[in-house]
Motif scaffolding. Structure first.
Motif, mmCIF file in Angstrom:
data_model
loop_
_atom_site.group_PDB
_atom_site.id
_atom_site.type_symbol
_atom_site.label_atom_id
_atom_site.label_comp_id
_atom_site.label_asym_id
_atom_site.label_seq_id
_atom_site.Cartn_x
_atom_site.Cartn_y
_atom_site.Cartn_z
ATOM 1 N N TRP A 162 0.825 -1.203 0.000
ATOM 2 C CA TRP A 162 0.000 0.000 0.000
ATOM 3 C C TRP A 162 0.863 1.259 0.000
ATOM 4 O O TRP A 162 0.469 2.269 -0.582
ATOM 5 N N ALA A 163 2.046 1.186 0.598
ATOM 6 C CA ALA A 163 2.958 2.323 0.535
ATOM 7 C C ALA A 163 3.410 2.557 -0.904
ATOM 8 O O ALA A 163 3.554 3.696 -1.349
ATOM 9 N N THR A 164 3.601 1.472 -1.645
ATOM 10 C CA THR A 164 3.964 1.579 -3.065
ATOM 11 C C THR A 164 2.813 2.209 -3.845
ATOM 12 O O THR A 164 3.031 3.083 -4.687
ATOM 13 N N HIS A 165 1.616 1.783 -3.541
ATOM 14 C CA HIS A 165 0.430 2.374 -4.173
ATOM 15 C C HIS A 165 0.357 3.871 -3.865
ATOM 16 O O HIS A 165 0.098 4.696 -4.757
ATOM 17 N N ASP A 166 0.573 4.229 -2.609
ATOM 18 C CA ASP A 166 0.544 5.640 -2.210
ATOM 19 C C ASP A 166 1.614 6.444 -2.945
ATOM 20 O O ASP A 166 1.368 7.574 -3.370
ATOM 21 N N TYR A 167 2.799 5.854 -3.089
ATOM 22 C CA TYR A 167 3.887 6.506 -3.816
ATOM 23 C C TYR A 167 3.450 6.799 -5.252
ATOM 24 O O TYR A 167 3.619 7.914 -5.746
ATOM 25 N N LEU A 168 2.896 5.798 -5.917
ATOM 26 C CA LEU A 168 2.457 5.986 -7.303
ATOM 27 C C LEU A 168 1.345 7.021 -7.409
ATOM 28 O O LEU A 168 1.339 7.838 -8.339
ATOM 29 N N THR A 169 0.414 6.985 -6.487
ATOM 30 C CA THR A 169 -0.677 7.954 -6.497
ATOM 31 C C THR A 169 -0.133 9.373 -6.364
ATOM 32 O O THR A 169 -0.551 10.285 -7.096
ATOM 33 N N GLU A 170 0.803 9.557 -5.452
ATOM 34 C CA GLU A 170 1.389 10.890 -5.245
ATOM 35 C C GLU A 170 2.191 11.339 -6.463
ATOM 36 O O GLU A 170 2.113 12.495 -6.873
ATOM 37 N N ARG A 171 2.973 10.444 -7.048
ATOM 38 C CA ARG A 171 3.730 10.807 -8.251
ATOM 39 C C ARG A 171 2.781 11.152 -9.386
ATOM 40 O O ARG A 171 3.030 12.075 -10.157
ATOM 41 N N ARG A 172 1.673 10.431 -9.512
ATOM 42 C CA ARG A 172 0.706 10.722 -10.571
ATOM 43 C C ARG A 172 0.127 12.120 -10.396
ATOM 44 O O ARG A 172 0.022 12.889 -11.356
ATOM 45 N N ARG A 173 -0.243 12.466 -9.156
ATOM 46 C CA ARG A 173 -0.764 13.817 -8.890
ATOM 47 C C ARG A 173 0.279 14.876 -9.218
ATOM 48 O O ARG A 173 -0.029 15.909 -9.807
ATOM 49 N N GLU A 174 1.500 14.620 -8.785
ATOM 50 C CA GLU A 174 2.586 15.570 -9.036
ATOM 51 C C GLU A 174 2.810 15.774 -10.533
ATOM 52 O O GLU A 174 2.885 16.903 -11.012
ATOM 53 N N ILE A 175 2.909 14.680 -11.263
ATOM 54 C CA ILE A 175 3.168 14.754 -12.705
ATOM 55 C C ILE A 175 1.997 15.395 -13.436
ATOM 56 O O ILE A 175 2.183 16.273 -14.287
ATOM 57 N N ASP A 176 0.787 14.976 -13.119
ATOM 58 C CA ASP A 176 -0.392 15.551 -13.780
ATOM 59 C C ASP A 176 -0.514 17.044 -13.500
ATOM 60 O O ASP A 176 -0.942 17.808 -14.363
ATOM 61 N N GLY A 177 -0.136 17.462 -12.297
ATOM 62 C CA GLY A 177 -0.215 18.871 -11.943
ATOM 63 C C GLY A 177 0.886 19.716 -12.549
ATOM 64 O O GLY A 177 0.699 20.903 -12.807
ATOM 65 N N LYS A 178 2.035 19.113 -12.775
ATOM 66 C CA LYS A 178 3.185 19.868 -13.264
ATOM 67 C C LYS A 178 3.257 19.900 -14.788
ATOM 68 O O LYS A 178 3.455 20.951 -15.386
ATOM 69 N N TYR A 179 3.122 18.779 -15.429
ATOM 70 C CA TYR A 179 3.368 18.673 -16.867
ATOM 71 C C TYR A 179 2.126 19.064 -17.653
ATOM 72 O O TYR A 179 1.330 18.226 -18.054
ATOM 73 N N ASP A 180 1.985 20.352 -17.844
ATOM 74 C CA ASP A 180 0.834 20.958 -18.516
ATOM 75 C C ASP A 180 1.329 21.592 -19.811
ATOM 76 O O ASP A 180 2.028 22.602 -19.784
ATOM 77 N N TYR A 181 0.990 20.979 -20.936
ATOM 78 C CA TYR A 181 1.497 21.468 -22.219
ATOM 79 C C TYR A 181 0.553 22.480 -22.868
ATOM 80 O O TYR A 181 0.183 22.378 -24.018
ATOM 81 N N ARG A 182 0.186 23.468 -22.120
ATOM 82 C CA ARG A 182 -0.513 24.605 -22.712
ATOM 83 C C ARG A 182 0.535 25.692 -22.881
ATOM 84 O O ARG A 182 1.343 25.948 -21.974
ATOM 85 N N TYR A 183 0.525 26.346 -24.017
ATOM 86 C CA TYR A 183 1.543 27.368 -24.292
ATOM 87 C C TYR A 183 1.536 28.463 -23.232
ATOM 88 O O TYR A 183 2.572 29.019 -22.911
ATOM 89 N N SER A 184 0.383 28.712 -22.655
ATOM 90 C CA SER A 184 0.290 29.740 -21.616
ATOM 91 C C SER A 184 1.010 29.303 -20.337
ATOM 92 O O SER A 184 1.310 30.141 -19.489
ATOM 93 N N GLN A 185 1.296 28.022 -20.191
ATOM 94 C CA GLN A 185 1.937 27.500 -18.989
ATOM 95 C C GLN A 185 3.399 27.103 -19.190
ATOM 96 O O GLN A 185 4.119 26.870 -18.222
ATOM 97 N N LEU A 186 3.836 26.982 -20.435
ATOM 98 C CA LEU A 186 5.163 26.430 -20.708
ATOM 99 C C LEU A 186 6.312 27.261 -20.153
ATOM 100 O O LEU A 186 7.315 26.700 -19.703
ATOM 101 N N ILE A 187 6.194 28.562 -20.163
ATOM 102 C CA ILE A 187 7.277 29.410 -19.651
ATOM 103 C C ILE A 187 7.534 29.090 -18.178
ATOM 104 O O ILE A 187 8.679 28.881 -17.764
ATOM 105 N N ILE A 188 6.480 29.018 -17.406
ATOM 106 C CA ILE A 188 6.611 28.709 -15.978
ATOM 107 C C ILE A 188 7.118 27.282 -15.805
ATOM 108 O O ILE A 188 8.017 27.020 -14.996
ATOM 109 N N LEU A 189 6.552 26.358 -16.552
ATOM 110 C CA LEU A 189 6.978 24.964 -16.458
ATOM 111 C C LEU A 189 8.453 24.817 -16.803
ATOM 112 O O LEU A 189 9.202 24.157 -16.074
ATOM 113 N N PHE A 190 8.890 25.431 -17.894
ATOM 114 C CA PHE A 190 10.294 25.295 -18.278
ATOM 115 C C PHE A 190 11.220 25.914 -17.242
ATOM 116 O O PHE A 190 12.291 25.385 -16.967
ATOM 117 N N GLY A 191 10.818 27.009 -16.646
ATOM 118 C CA GLY A 191 11.613 27.596 -15.569
ATOM 119 C C GLY A 191 11.740 26.633 -14.402
ATOM 120 O O GLY A 191 12.831 26.436 -13.846
#
Length: 106
Positions: free
Chosen positions: A47-76
């Motif tokens: 379950w700790a492994t499951h929790d790890y994956l869930t947290e990484r999924r949230r982190e990645i989904d929240g960070k990797y946003d390929y909208r041009y309006s967001q790319l400058i901040i993301l690349f920084g």
């Protein structure tokens, strides 16, 4: 935040940089997941492994946003976190690069 126009060449550079960072991050998650799976000895470890994956999924989904309006901040952010390097964004306009480096310095 300032709106930027993206040329076709800049869009290609941005897509390559984005994809490279995304794949590096996913590879890091896979390495950590493998280590967690090998070390798992108890049901709680599963379950700790499951929790790890869930947290990484949230982190990645929240960070990797390929909208041009967001790319400058993301690349920084990716530059600051070392998921991309200067040469990954070479070819973007000077104004975009200035904003990216400003974000990276925060």
């Amino acid at each position: 935040m300032q709106e930027f126009k993206w040329s076709d060449a800049e869009k290609k550079i941005a897509r390559r940089a984005f994809d490279a960072a995304f794949h590096k991050k996913c590879a890091a998650v896979i390495r950590e997941l493998k280590a967690l799976a090998v070390a798992a000895k108890t049901p709680e470890d599963i379950w700790a492994t499951h929790d790890y994956l869930t947290e990484r999924r949230r982190e990645i989904d929240g960070k990797y946003d390929y909208r041009y309006s967001q790319l400058i901040i993301l690349f920084g952010r990716l530059l600051r976190e070392k998921w991309i390097e200067d040469n990954d964004i070479d070819g973007l306009g000077d104004e975009k690069l200035q904003f990216i480096y400003r974000v990276a310095s925060l």
